[in-house]
Design a protein around this motif. Structure first.
Motif, PDB file in Angstrom:
ATOM      1  N   CYS A 186       0.834  -1.198   0.000  1.00  0.00           N
ATOM      2  CA  CYS A 186       0.000   0.000   0.000  1.00  0.00           C
ATOM      3  C   CYS A 186       0.874   1.255   0.000  1.00  0.00           C
TER       4      CYS A 186
ATOM      5  N   CYS B 141       0.398   4.039   1.274  1.00  0.00           N
ATOM      6  CA  CYS B 141       0.336   4.862   2.486  1.00  0.00           C
ATOM      7  C   CYS B 141       1.412   4.475   3.491  1.00  0.00           C
TER       8      CYS B 141
ATOM      9  N   SER C 292       1.667   1.860   5.325  1.00  0.00           N
ATOM     10  CA  SER C 292       1.198   1.195   6.537  1.00  0.00           C
ATOM     11  C   SER C 292       1.899  -0.142   6.709  1.00  0.00           C
TER      12      SER C 292
ATOM     13  N   CYS D 207      -5.805  -2.450   2.459  1.00  0.00           N
ATOM     14  CA  CYS D 207      -5.627  -1.179   3.164  1.00  0.00           C
ATOM     15  C   CYS D 207      -6.402  -0.051   2.487  1.00  0.00           C
ATOM     16  N   CYS D 208      -5.791   0.678   1.584  1.00  0.00           N
ATOM     17  CA  CYS D 208      -6.406   1.892   1.042  1.00  0.00           C
ATOM     18  C   CYS D 208      -7.127   1.683  -0.290  1.00  0.00           C
TER      19      CYS D 208
HETATM   20 ZN   LIG Z   1      -2.943   2.130   2.980  1.00  0.00          ZN
END
Ligand SMILES: [Zn+2]
Ligand SMILES: [Zn+2]
Length: 331
Positions: A15, A17, A19, A26-27
């Motif tokens: 991901c 982001c 994470s 996730c996103c």
């Molecule tokens: Zn994410």
């Protein structure tokens, strides 16, 4: 495979982001485009019914613990910037130039312990975003000196960046740093609106983050100034310069002077922003709750200025020179 007109700038299962999770877990939204997640930064558990004097969220009657010293621009973020932040209008300082303020001077007791801890995820997110943003933009300036050509992109969670901006705005105001020419200005700020943004990412129509395309390099790392409405005696937003990236966060859209925004090339969420440097480019990709409209992209040319940083806020002296903006909308 992709039905978007602008290709997502990343590939692979991780991901964007950061994470550490898979994008799919996730996103990633149902349609494949990224989504920012809902968040709730209000203190956990039942309201305490207690108001700590000096906490700018004391009106919520949900305080706990003593006032805690907080870095207005977030300690996490400051560390990424090499512990420097540039501001104007500090007491006793030359009002016409940026002043580098040491980290220690940024600490103010404006939140109780309970509120400070509840809001700390915003600082954490902002720090993560800066971690991505700074190398990508610093790379642009290095390009000038012959570094290898490459394209970089930065993934940002739009609503959380807005919430963090509102937190910086509130912290700056609550600490009494709303000054011009060294004189403290007595401007009000609507803390109910601040609360809605920093706790839940809720903004009124027209409020939010405006990405200004007149990007100027900001060698001081981070620079912020409050945007006041003198006629109404109110603080309505904040202008933040991060490296090569400049944005205006509008809190109080009803009282904001939108002529100022509309007179400049800008884009309003959701969009993809591509900043060009000499020979290279960096792309900012914002995720929002709704599906991003990939038709909205902005492109701003980035150039190196030896004369120092500046800001687009009205009381700031702008750098002179040829127009460096190339703001287009892809169809
Ligand atoms: Zn994410
Ligand atoms: Zn509190």
């Amino acid at each position: 495979m992709s039905k978007f007109k602008v290709k997502l700038p990343w590939s692979g299962p991780a991901c964007p982001c950061q994470s550490g999770e898979l994008y799919s877990a996730c996103c990633r939204g149902i349609d494949g485009s990224p989504r920012s997640k809902r968040f709730d930064c209000s203190p956990a558990g039942d309201p305490t019914g207690y108001s700590r004097e000096g906490c700018y969220l004391s009106f919520t009657q949900n305080c706990g613990g003593p006032l805690t010293r907080e870095h207005i621009v977030s300690q996490t973020v400051m560390r990424k910037l090499g512990d420097r932040v540039a501001v104007r209008g500090f007491p006793g300082a030359d009002p016409t130039v940026d002043v580098i303020v040491p980290v220690e001077a940024q600490g103010s007791r404006v939140l109780c312990k309970r509120h400070n801890e509840a809001l700390s995820p915003l600082d954490h997110r902002a720090g993560k975003m800066l971690e991505r943003l700074l190398p990508a933009t610093q790379y642009i300036s290095k390009r000038r000196f012959g570094a290898a050509l490459a394209s970089r992109w930065v993934f940002m969670d739009g609503p959380r960046l807005e919430a963090w901006s509102a937190k910086v705005l509130a912290g700056t105001h609550a600490a009494g740093l709303n000054r011009r020419a060294g004189v403290k200005l007595d401007y009000s700020l609507n803390y109910s609106k601040v609360r809605a943004v920093i706790e839940r990412g809720e903004l009124e129509e027209g409020a939010g983050m405006y990405v200004l395309a007149n990007i100027r390099p900001n060698e001081h790392g981070l620079q912020h100034t409050l945007h006041n409405n003198p006629a109404l005696g109110a603080v309505v937003g904040i202008h933040i310069n991060l490296a090569f990236f400049s944005f205006m966060f509008v809190l109080d859209a009803q009282r904001f002077d939108f002529d100022f925004i509309s007179s400049q090339p800008h884009t309003y969420r959701p969009s993809v922003h591509r900043l060009y440097g000499p020979g290279g480019d960096a792309k900012l990709f914002f995720a929002w709750k709704r599906r991003p409209d990939f038709k909205q992209t902005s492109q701003g040319r980035v150039f190196w200025s030896p004369t120092g940083s500046s800001s687009a806020a009205p009381n700031f002296e702008l750098l002179s020179g040829p127009p460096e903006i190339d703001d287009r909308t892809k169809r």
